[in-house]
Design a protein around this motif. Structure first.
Motif, PDB file in Angstrom:
ATOM      1  N   VAL A  68      53.828  43.010  28.925  1.00  0.00           N
ATOM      2  CA  VAL A  68      53.536  41.443  29.319  1.00  0.00           C
ATOM      3  C   VAL A  68      54.414  40.850  30.138  1.00  0.00           C
ATOM      4  O   VAL A  68      55.511  41.165  29.798  1.00  0.00           O
ATOM      5  N   GLY A  69      53.839  40.152  31.302  1.00  0.00           N
ATOM      6  CA  GLY A  69      54.772  39.662  32.086  1.00  0.00           C
ATOM      7  C   GLY A  69      54.561  37.864  32.007  1.00  0.00           C
ATOM      8  O   GLY A  69      53.386  37.637  31.697  1.00  0.00           O
ATOM      9  N   ARG A  70      55.728  37.158  32.176  1.00  0.00           N
ATOM     10  CA  ARG A  70      55.476  35.730  32.577  1.00  0.00           C
ATOM     11  C   ARG A  70      54.906  35.018  31.155  1.00  0.00           C
ATOM     12  O   ARG A  70      54.113  34.125  31.267  1.00  0.00           O
ATOM     13  N   ASN A  71      55.389  35.764  30.089  1.00  0.00           N
ATOM     14  CA  ASN A  71      54.881  35.310  28.568  1.00  0.00           C
ATOM     15  C   ASN A  71      55.699  34.053  28.189  1.00  0.00           C
ATOM     16  O   ASN A  71      55.561  33.524  26.857  1.00  0.00           O
ATOM     17  N   GLU A 124      60.047  29.566  30.730  1.00  0.00           N
ATOM     18  CA  GLU A 124      61.074  29.200  31.539  1.00  0.00           C
ATOM     19  C   GLU A 124      61.700  30.492  32.134  1.00  0.00           C
ATOM     20  O   GLU A 124      62.238  30.486  33.276  1.00  0.00           O
ATOM     21  N   HIS A 125      61.093  31.658  31.805  1.00  0.00           N
ATOM     22  CA  HIS A 125      61.218  32.727  32.793  1.00  0.00           C
ATOM     23  C   HIS A 125      60.458  32.689  33.836  1.00  0.00           C
ATOM     24  O   HIS A 125      60.858  33.026  35.108  1.00  0.00           O
ATOM     25  N   ALA A 126      59.047  32.397  33.856  1.00  0.00           N
ATOM     26  CA  ALA A 126      58.534  32.372  34.935  1.00  0.00           C
ATOM     27  C   ALA A 126      58.862  31.338  35.906  1.00  0.00           C
ATOM     28  O   ALA A 126      59.039  31.451  37.011  1.00  0.00           O
ATOM     29  N   GLY A 170      60.246  31.610  39.774  1.00  0.00           N
ATOM     30  CA  GLY A 170      59.615  30.863  40.878  1.00  0.00           C
ATOM     31  C   GLY A 170      58.206  31.354  40.699  1.00  0.00           C
ATOM     32  O   GLY A 170      57.340  31.102  41.656  1.00  0.00           O
ATOM     33  N   SER A 171      57.609  31.764  39.593  1.00  0.00           N
ATOM     34  CA  SER A 171      56.136  32.140  39.613  1.00  0.00           C
ATOM     35  C   SER A 171      55.467  31.186  38.545  1.00  0.00           C
ATOM     36  O   SER A 171      56.001  30.367  37.798  1.00  0.00           O
ATOM     37  N   ALA A 172      54.146  31.122  38.945  1.00  0.00           N
ATOM     38  CA  ALA A 172      53.347  30.096  38.235  1.00  0.00           C
ATOM     39  C   ALA A 172      52.896  30.663  36.881  1.00  0.00           C
ATOM     40  O   ALA A 172      53.114  31.863  36.642  1.00  0.00           O
ATOM     41  N   PHE A 201      49.470  41.765  32.681  1.00  0.00           N
ATOM     42  CA  PHE A 201      50.017  43.163  31.986  1.00  0.00           C
ATOM     43  C   PHE A 201      50.253  43.945  33.152  1.00  0.00           C
ATOM     44  O   PHE A 201      49.392  44.277  33.940  1.00  0.00           O
ATOM     45  N   PHE A 202      51.072  44.959  32.941  1.00  0.00           N
ATOM     46  CA  PHE A 202      51.246  46.485  33.652  1.00  0.00           C
ATOM     47  C   PHE A 202      51.664  47.508  32.714  1.00  0.00           C
ATOM     48  O   PHE A 202      52.023  47.145  31.538  1.00  0.00           O
ATOM     49  N   LEU A 203      51.758  48.619  33.139  1.00  0.00           N
ATOM     50  CA  LEU A 203      52.247  49.644  32.414  1.00  0.00           C
ATOM     51  C   LEU A 203      53.170  50.542  32.941  1.00  0.00           C
ATOM     52  O   LEU A 203      53.709  50.437  34.140  1.00  0.00           O
ATOM     53  N   VAL A 210      64.980  41.196  27.881  1.00  0.00           N
ATOM     54  CA  VAL A 210      65.067  41.572  26.681  1.00  0.00           C
ATOM     55  C   VAL A 210      63.828  41.138  26.028  1.00  0.00           C
ATOM     56  O   VAL A 210      63.274  40.085  26.492  1.00  0.00           O
ATOM     57  N   GLU A 211      63.109  42.091  25.331  1.00  0.00           N
ATOM     58  CA  GLU A 211      61.733  41.748  24.995  1.00  0.00           C
ATOM     59  C   GLU A 211      61.425  42.327  23.528  1.00  0.00           C
ATOM     60  O   GLU A 211      62.008  43.396  23.147  1.00  0.00           O
ATOM     61  N   LEU A 212      60.429  41.701  22.779  1.00  0.00           N
ATOM     62  CA  LEU A 212      60.235  42.326  21.434  1.00  0.00           C
ATOM     63  C   LEU A 212      58.903  43.011  21.633  1.00  0.00           C
ATOM     64  O   LEU A 212      57.956  42.675  22.509  1.00  0.00           O
ATOM     65  N   LEU A 258      64.120  46.872  26.204  1.00  0.00           N
ATOM     66  CA  LEU A 258      64.424  46.187  27.376  1.00  0.00           C
ATOM     67  C   LEU A 258      63.401  46.691  28.654  1.00  0.00           C
ATOM     68  O   LEU A 258      63.126  47.883  28.739  1.00  0.00           O
ATOM     69  N   ASP A 259      63.143  45.701  29.388  1.00  0.00           N
ATOM     70  CA  ASP A 259      62.075  46.044  30.457  1.00  0.00           C
ATOM     71  C   ASP A 259      62.933  45.966  31.411  1.00  0.00           C
ATOM     72  O   ASP A 259      63.204  44.994  32.453  1.00  0.00           O
ATOM     73  N   MET A 260      63.499  47.247  31.979  1.00  0.00           N
ATOM     74  CA  MET A 260      64.411  47.174  32.725  1.00  0.00           C
ATOM     75  C   MET A 260      63.870  47.152  34.371  1.00  0.00           C
ATOM     76  O   MET A 260      62.603  47.655  34.399  1.00  0.00           O
ATOM     77  N   ALA A 266      64.030  46.937  38.563  1.00  0.00           N
ATOM     78  CA  ALA A 266      64.601  46.818  40.132  1.00  0.00           C
ATOM     79  C   ALA A 266      64.105  45.539  40.622  1.00  0.00           C
ATOM     80  O   ALA A 266      62.927  45.742  41.634  1.00  0.00           O
ATOM     81  N   ARG A 267      64.872  44.536  40.473  1.00  0.00           N
ATOM     82  CA  ARG A 267      64.308  43.182  40.980  1.00  0.00           C
ATOM     83  C   ARG A 267      64.265  43.100  42.456  1.00  0.00           C
ATOM     84  O   ARG A 267      63.129  42.618  42.983  1.00  0.00           O
ATOM     85  N   ASP A 268      65.146  43.868  43.272  1.00  0.00           N
ATOM     86  CA  ASP A 268      64.974  43.949  44.721  1.00  0.00           C
ATOM     87  C   ASP A 268      63.805  44.554  45.203  1.00  0.00           C
ATOM     88  O   ASP A 268      63.010  44.056  46.140  1.00  0.00           O
ATOM     89  N   THR A 269      63.431  45.655  44.471  1.00  0.00           N
ATOM     90  CA  THR A 269      62.162  46.327  44.886  1.00  0.00           C
ATOM     91  C   THR A 269      60.776  45.605  44.466  1.00  0.00           C
ATOM     92  O   THR A 269      59.979  45.475  44.999  1.00  0.00           O
ATOM     93  N   GLN A 270      61.197  45.057  43.190  1.00  0.00           N
ATOM     94  CA  GLN A 270      59.834  44.087  42.874  1.00  0.00           C
ATOM     95  C   GLN A 270      59.514  43.049  43.830  1.00  0.00           C
ATOM     96  O   GLN A 270      58.578  42.527  44.038  1.00  0.00           O
ATOM     97  N   GLU A 271      60.735  42.289  44.470  1.00  0.00           N
ATOM     98  CA  GLU A 271      60.320  41.190  45.325  1.00  0.00           C
ATOM     99  C   GLU A 271      59.554  42.063  46.702  1.00  0.00           C
ATOM    100  O   GLU A 271      58.691  41.420  46.974  1.00  0.00           O
ATOM    101  N   ALA A 301      59.323  49.227  40.528  1.00  0.00           N
ATOM    102  CA  ALA A 301      60.244  48.130  40.187  1.00  0.00           C
ATOM    103  C   ALA A 301      60.382  48.138  38.612  1.00  0.00           C
ATOM    104  O   ALA A 301      61.332  47.919  38.076  1.00  0.00           O
ATOM    105  N   LYS A 302      59.299  48.805  38.046  1.00  0.00           N
ATOM    106  CA  LYS A 302      59.283  48.722  36.454  1.00  0.00           C
ATOM    107  C   LYS A 302      59.073  50.012  35.961  1.00  0.00           C
ATOM    108  O   LYS A 302      59.233  50.185  34.535  1.00  0.00           O
ATOM    109  N   GLY A 303      58.626  51.256  36.452  1.00  0.00           N
ATOM    110  CA  GLY A 303      58.349  52.287  35.863  1.00  0.00           C
ATOM    111  C   GLY A 303      59.319  53.395  35.991  1.00  0.00           C
ATOM    112  O   GLY A 303      58.708  54.734  35.595  1.00  0.00           O
TER     113      GLY A 303
END
Ligand SMILES: O=C(O)/C=C/C(=O)CC(=O)C(=O)O
Ligand SMILES: [Mg+2]
Length: 236
Positions: free
Chosen positions: A33-36, A39-41, A45-47, A54-56, A82-84, A111-113, A115-120, A132-134
């Motif tokens: 789950v993302g942007r949950n 303060e992280h969203a 800079g995300s709404a 969510f993504f897999l 870091v995530e529960l 940990l949801d590692m 690749a932030r540059d790739t995600q951008e 970026a995430k898988g």
């Protein structure tokens, strides 16, 4: 001749003899789950999402203490989140919020590692976040914590240090969508199976990692884990 089974009729699996405590060995689904956390969203800079995003990750993303997290060869800005994690104890298909927690076996720290540059780049081009995430080792995971050890998963503090310095500290009470809501929402779209893991999103404080950095992360009063960052060597 065997008749074709409908999706609902297929939802009665044989009882598993595998211990859910070793869910990471099963090749089970990882739903993130993302942007949950508001303060992280905001720091991204995300709404804020109106419904869970969510993504897999593939099950080969799992990595356990003792093995390194590999920074992908194409990444120059690897981030920690870091995530529960919520570990499913039995199949959940379109379950109500009221019934959702009956499907949970326990929890894990994950940990949801990223690749932030790739995600951008993916965000700019409207591409999926798989690179970026898988990638392999993008889901470091702790030991399994049975449900009875955590009476209320919305009253936990999760934290992460890099080389001994605190980077992330979040309260699970700050999640935008609660765990029952997430299970109910996700299970109407993706049937969740025994051993599947839901990462519930990252609190604020995500940041860059370098090769040889030491990560320590924990759920306060429950457990902690350590990982080292290494560079993926491109062989192909
Ligand atoms: O909003 C963004 O640009 C990025 C969001 C994420 O990476 C989502 C998560 O994985 C999370 O919030 O945990
Ligand atoms: Mg995340």
């Amino acid at each position: 001749m065997q008749r074709q089974l409908g999706i609902r009729e297929r939802s009665a699996p044989m009882a598993s003899s595998r211990p859910v405590a070793r869910f990471w060995e099963w090749g089970r689904n990882i739903v993130c789950v993302g942007r949950n956390y508001a303060e992280h969203a905001k720091e991204m800079g995300s709404a804020l999402p109106a419904q869970p995003l969510f993504f897999l990750k593939p099950s080969s993303a799992y990595v356990r203490e003792g093995s390194p997290i590999l920074r992908p060869y194409y990444c120059s800005n690897l981030h920690h989140e870091v995530e529960l994690g919520v570990v499913m104890g039995k199949r959940a298909q379109a379950v109500s919020q009221e019934a959702a927690m009956e499907h949970v076996a326990g929890y894990a720290l994950c940990l949801d590692m990223t690749a932030r540059d790739t995600q951008e780049e993916c965000k700019k081009k409207g591409l999926p976040w798989t690179l970026a995430k898988g990638f392999s080792t993008s889901c470091p995971v702790s030991d399994f914590v049975p449900k009875n050890r955590i009476p209320d998963p919305h009253k936990l503090k999760i934290w992460l240090k890099v080389n001994g310095k605190l980077r992330q500290e979040g309260e699970t009470s700050s999640m935008i969508f609660s765990i029952p809501y997430l299970i109910s929402y996700i299970s109407e779209i993706v049937t969740l199976e025994e051993g599947d893991l839901i990462l519930t999103g990252s609190p604020k404080g995500v940041g860059s990692l370098e090769v040889n950095d030491e990560i320590e992360a924990g759920i306060s009063d429950v457990l902690s884990m350590r990982f080292k960052v290494a560079q993926q060597i491109r062989r192909a």
